[in-house]
Design an enzyme around this catalytic site. Structure first.
Site, short mmCIF file in Angstrom:
data_model
loop_
_atom_site.label_atom_id
_atom_site.label_comp_id
_atom_site.label_asym_id
_atom_site.label_seq_id
_atom_site.Cartn_x
_atom_site.Cartn_y
_atom_site.Cartn_z
N LYS A 173 26.09 -4.80 -3.90
CA LYS A 173 27.56 -4.88 -4.11
C LYS A 173 28.30 -4.31 -2.92
O LYS A 173 29.52 -4.18 -2.95
CB LYS A 173 27.96 -4.06 -5.34
N ARG A 200 0.79 -1.22 0.00
CA ARG A 200 0.00 0.00 0.00
C ARG A 200 0.83 1.28 0.00
O ARG A 200 0.56 2.20 -0.76
CB ARG A 200 -0.92 0.05 1.23
N THR A 201 1.81 1.34 0.89
CA THR A 201 2.50 2.62 1.07
C THR A 201 3.23 2.99 -0.23
O THR A 201 3.06 4.10 -0.75
CB THR A 201 3.46 2.54 2.26
N ARG A 247 11.35 3.55 3.04
CA ARG A 247 11.01 2.67 4.18
C ARG A 247 12.23 1.82 4.49
O ARG A 247 12.93 1.36 3.58
CB ARG A 247 9.84 1.77 3.80
N HIS A 296 5.43 5.80 11.42
CA HIS A 296 4.82 5.66 10.09
C HIS A 296 3.83 6.82 9.95
O HIS A 296 2.62 6.67 10.00
CB HIS A 296 4.11 4.31 10.00
C1 NCD Z 1 2.02 -1.15 8.20
C2 NCD Z 1 3.54 -1.00 8.29
O1 NCD Z 1 4.26 -1.24 7.32
O2 NCD Z 1 3.95 -0.57 9.34
N1 NCD Z 1 1.56 -1.29 6.91
C3 NCD Z 1 1.18 -0.17 6.19
O3 NCD Z 1 1.99 0.60 5.75
N2 NCD Z 1 -0.12 0.06 6.03
C4 NCD Z 1 1.45 -2.14 9.13
C5 NCD Z 1 2.04 -3.52 9.22
O4 NCD Z 1 2.94 -3.90 8.50
O5 NCD Z 1 1.53 -4.25 10.07
#
Ligand code: NCD
Length: 311
Positions: A87, A59-60, A108, A136
């Site tokens: 590498k 999703r993100t 991320r 997040h």
């Molecule tokens: C979450 C995350 O990556 O922290 N997912 C998200 O971005 N909606 C929640 C999760 O992984 O449980």
């Protein structure tokens, strides 16, 4: 008086860096984008957005990329496993390269503080799409927006947060977001082992939030207007035996929901594993897919504000 620091060129590392007014401003732009069915022209034509995800994401990453495309920006994506990281190139050098190419970077990492470090290295704005167990922020923005949209308010609601409150960054950022919006009490619902870390509790208490604790959701579900459910973050447990002790300790199912208020909404940042049974999806309580659908317009609003095409 709250002094707005403004959105232009702002890094988004933690929800704690934002004031309520700034988030309200983001939400009202999100409303406008939804009203226009996400057709707002191509204000980011000529801009390049980079995504660099060192941890799995559906999703993100894809909602940021969709948001960027809808606004007319181009997207470049780092694939860590086939980049020069494989590498032995350092994280810092990698981020410097992306900073050369892009106008904004969404990233991320499994490492706490990685986004902050990237923001120190890079000239262009960094958006944190999750750093380990810490933050997040944009998920929290979506979550708070969802409550406002579906309940028309945030104040005066009885809100519970269920699940892995120890390692789950989405739950942590959500609770911080509630603090910023002046929520005075929340229910923390988790097995003892998964209750929030001390640093998180301390931050929540700084908001003068009264914290209620429950180990079992069935004891308090009848009280709640909003229930935010999260999965157990299996991949973040230092000790697999610790995970074995807590796995499968909670699940939202129809039987449990028979005790809930008619108007209860169930939220979840997703992905869901086994903590909400699939037959809950068809009930009016389930709003998690609706919540996920706000990701694109909200992230469009965010990109527009940071890149200065909307004030
Ligand atoms: C979450 C995350 O990556 O922290 N997912 C998200 O971005 N909606 C929640 C999760 O992984 O449980």
């Amino acid at each position: 008086m709250i002094v707005m620091r403004g959105w232009l060129n702002r890094d988004v590392i933690s929800i704690l860096d934002f004031e309520k007014d700034e988030l309200e401003h983001l939400f009202s732009l999100t409303d406008k984008i939804i009203e226009k069915n996400m057709n707002v022209g191509k204000p980011l034509d000529g801009k390049i957005i980079a995504t660099a995800f060192f941890e799995p994401s559906t999703r993100t990453r894809l909602s940021f990329e969709t948001a960027a495309h809808k606004l007319g920006a181009s997207v470049i994506t780092l694939e860590p496993s086939i980049s020069s990281l494989a590498k032995g190139e350092s994280f810092a050098d990698t981020m410097r390269m992306l900073d050369n190419y892009a106008d904004l970077i969404v990233m991320r990492s499994s490492l706490e503080g990685a986004a902050k470090l990237a923001a120190e290295i890079c000239e262009h704005p960094i958006i944190n799409g999750g750093d380990g167990t810490q933050h997040h922020p944009t998920q929290a923005m979506i979550d708070i927006y969802t409550i406002k949209k579906l309940k028309n308010r945030i104040d005066g609601l009885s809100i519970g947060v269920l699940g892995d409150l120890k390692y789950g960054r989405a739950a942590t950022s959500f609770m911080y977001g509630l603090g910023i919006f002046g929520i005075k009490e929340i229910w923390l619902i988790a097995p003892k082992e998964l209750m929030p870390r001390d640093d998180v509790l301390l931050t929540l208490k700084k908001f003068n939030m009264e914290l209620h604790y429950a180990e079992n959701i069935s004891d308090i579900i009848n009280n709640l207007d909003v229930l935010y459910v999260t999965r157990i973050q299996k991949e973040r447990f230092p000790d697999p035996a610790e995970y074995e002790r807590v796995k499968g300790t909670y699940q939202i199912n129809l039987q449990l929901l028979s005790k809930a208020k008619e108007s209860l909404i169930i939220m979840h940042p997703l992905p869901r594993v086994d903590e909400i049974s699939y037959d809950v999806d068809a009930t009016k309580h389930a709003v998690y897919f609706k919540e996920a659908s706000y990701a694109v317009p909200l992230r469009m609003a965010l990109l527009m504000l940071i890149l200065g095409v909307e004030k």
